[in-house]
Enzyme design. Structure first.
Site, PDB file in Angstrom:
ATOM      1  N   PHE A  66      30.262  25.589 -15.515  1.00 34.19           N
ATOM      2  CA  PHE A  66      30.441  24.277 -14.905  1.00 34.19           C
ATOM      3  C   PHE A  66      29.191  23.839 -14.132  1.00 34.19           C
ATOM      4  O   PHE A  66      28.102  23.838 -14.672  1.00 34.19           O
ATOM      5  CB  PHE A  66      31.706  24.255 -14.044  1.00 34.19           C
ATOM      6  CG  PHE A  66      32.966  24.286 -14.880  1.00 34.19           C
ATOM      7  CD1 PHE A  66      33.543  23.121 -15.344  1.00 34.19           C
ATOM      8  CD2 PHE A  66      33.531  25.497 -15.239  1.00 34.19           C
ATOM      9  CE1 PHE A  66      34.675  23.146 -16.151  1.00 34.19           C
ATOM     10  CE2 PHE A  66      34.664  25.537 -16.049  1.00 34.19           C
ATOM     11  CZ  PHE A  66      35.234  24.364 -16.502  1.00 34.19           C
ATOM     12  N   SER A  67      29.321  23.513 -12.863  1.00 30.27           N
ATOM     13  CA  SER A  67      28.228  22.860 -12.147  1.00 30.27           C
ATOM     14  C   SER A  67      27.000  23.735 -11.945  1.00 30.27           C
ATOM     15  O   SER A  67      25.954  23.224 -11.554  1.00 30.27           O
ATOM     16  CB  SER A  67      28.729  22.335 -10.795  1.00 30.27           C
ATOM     17  OG  SER A  67      29.595  21.245 -10.992  1.00 30.27           O
ATOM     18  N   CYS A  68      27.111  25.050 -12.203  1.00 32.04           N
ATOM     19  CA  CYS A  68      25.907  25.888 -12.155  1.00 32.04           C
ATOM     20  C   CYS A  68      24.897  25.447 -13.206  1.00 32.04           C
ATOM     21  O   CYS A  68      23.706  25.755 -13.094  1.00 32.04           O
ATOM     22  CB  CYS A  68      26.268  27.355 -12.345  1.00 32.04           C
ATOM     23  SG  CYS A  68      27.288  28.035 -11.026  1.00 32.04           S
ATOM     24  N   LYS A  70      23.781  22.615 -13.479  1.00 31.38           N
ATOM     25  CA  LYS A  70      22.809  21.771 -12.763  1.00 31.38           C
ATOM     26  C   LYS A  70      21.582  22.581 -12.370  1.00 31.38           C
ATOM     27  O   LYS A  70      20.467  22.060 -12.359  1.00 31.38           O
ATOM     28  CB  LYS A  70      23.448  21.155 -11.520  1.00 31.38           C
ATOM     29  CG  LYS A  70      24.504  20.106 -11.817  1.00 31.38           C
ATOM     30  CD  LYS A  70      25.060  19.543 -10.515  1.00 31.38           C
ATOM     31  CE  LYS A  70      26.088  18.464 -10.796  1.00 31.38           C
ATOM     32  NZ  LYS A  70      27.288  18.991 -11.487  1.00 31.38           N
ATOM     33  N   TYR A 156      27.679  13.662  -4.286  1.00 32.46           N
ATOM     34  CA  TYR A 156      27.564  14.585  -5.408  1.00 32.46           C
ATOM     35  C   TYR A 156      27.573  13.819  -6.728  1.00 32.46           C
ATOM     36  O   TYR A 156      28.488  13.041  -6.984  1.00 32.46           O
ATOM     37  CB  TYR A 156      28.726  15.574  -5.344  1.00 32.46           C
ATOM     38  CG  TYR A 156      28.729  16.644  -6.394  1.00 32.46           C
ATOM     39  CD1 TYR A 156      27.661  17.526  -6.506  1.00 32.46           C
ATOM     40  CD2 TYR A 156      29.804  16.801  -7.255  1.00 32.46           C
ATOM     41  CE1 TYR A 156      27.662  18.527  -7.454  1.00 32.46           C
ATOM     42  CE2 TYR A 156      29.815  17.808  -8.203  1.00 32.46           C
ATOM     43  CZ  TYR A 156      28.746  18.661  -8.296  1.00 32.46           C
ATOM     44  OH  TYR A 156      28.752  19.659  -9.237  1.00 32.46           O
TER      45      TYR A 156
END
Length: 237
Positions: A66-68, A70, A156
């Site tokens: 997921f957001s990792c 980024k 965010y």
């Protein structure tokens, strides 16, 4: 519950808590890796990787992060900056001219990396198919008006972040961010990390299951619009 892996002397407490996660909190399957000063001190895995087939979690199980992701895209941008190919303080439109529409001409890559660009969510709802096609999301970003004066506030940037920074990477390199990451970073360092999973790795993929009891939230709120990409993705789910 069979736990695989090891923990160095002095880190047995991590293994205790890892096991407790299954026995007390009903974890399905997971892994943990800990390094101290660059030295691996804990490598543990256990449980079920795919509830449908009963396949167990092992050392090679691949996990959606997921957001990792980024972080992976951000490293690509910083590598291009280090190489002198990307000026983080230049307007995004210097690399992606169409982005300047609707009052976005002053937004820099640094603002995007800091979640201060004012485009945390799309006004338009794209379909899941359009998300996987990339270009429709890029077109929607071009049409987007900032929610505030770029650089003046923080929120965010959720799913928009990867497409926005990723398109800057694509405009500079001619490669999708996933391809650039693999060629410039992933393959040289031997990393089992991808933006876009290769077909050959799908047999090792952990299939996630939604935890019970997660509240749905108000779909009209800014936070839920960010999380669901303005309704394109199901949450919880």
């Amino acid at each position: 519950m069979e736990i695989g892996g090891w923990a160095d002397e002095g880190f047995g407490g991590v293994a205790d808590v890892f096991r407790e996660n299954f026995e007390v909190f009903g974890e399905l399957g997971t892994a943990v890796s800990v390094r101290v000063g660059g030295r691996p001190v804990v490598e543990l895995w256990g449980g079920v990787a795919d509830e449908r087939s009963g396949r167990l979690w092992d050392q090679e199980t691949v996990v959606p992060v997921f957001s990792c992701a980024k972080g992976l895209v951000s490293i690509c941008a910083h590598l291009l900056a280090q190489q002198g190919r990307l000026d983080l303080d230049a307007p995004v439109a210097a690399y992606w001219p169409e982005f300047a529409a609707e009052g976005k001409e002053r937004i820099t890559t640094r603002m995007v990396l800091g979640h201060r660009a004012g485009v945390p969510v799309l006004d338009r709802t794209v379909s899941f198919g359009e998300i996987t096609e990339w270009t429709p999301v890029v077109r929607a970003i071009e049409e987007q008006r900032p929610l505030w004066e770029p650089g003046e506030a923080y929120e965010y940037h959720g799913h928009v972040f990867g497409f926005l920074v990723g398109e800057v990477v694509r405009r500079i390199t001619g490669l999708t961010p996933g391809r650039f990451f693999r060629e410039a970073i992933g393959e040289p360092l031997g990393l089992r990390a991808w933006i876009g999973l290769p077909a050959g790795e799908r047999g090792q993929l952990a299939r996630l299951v939604e935890a019970e009891g997660r509240p749905a939230g108000d779909p009209r709120s800014l936070l839920m619009r960010i999380v669901t990409m303005n309704g394109a993705l199901v949450f919880p789910g």
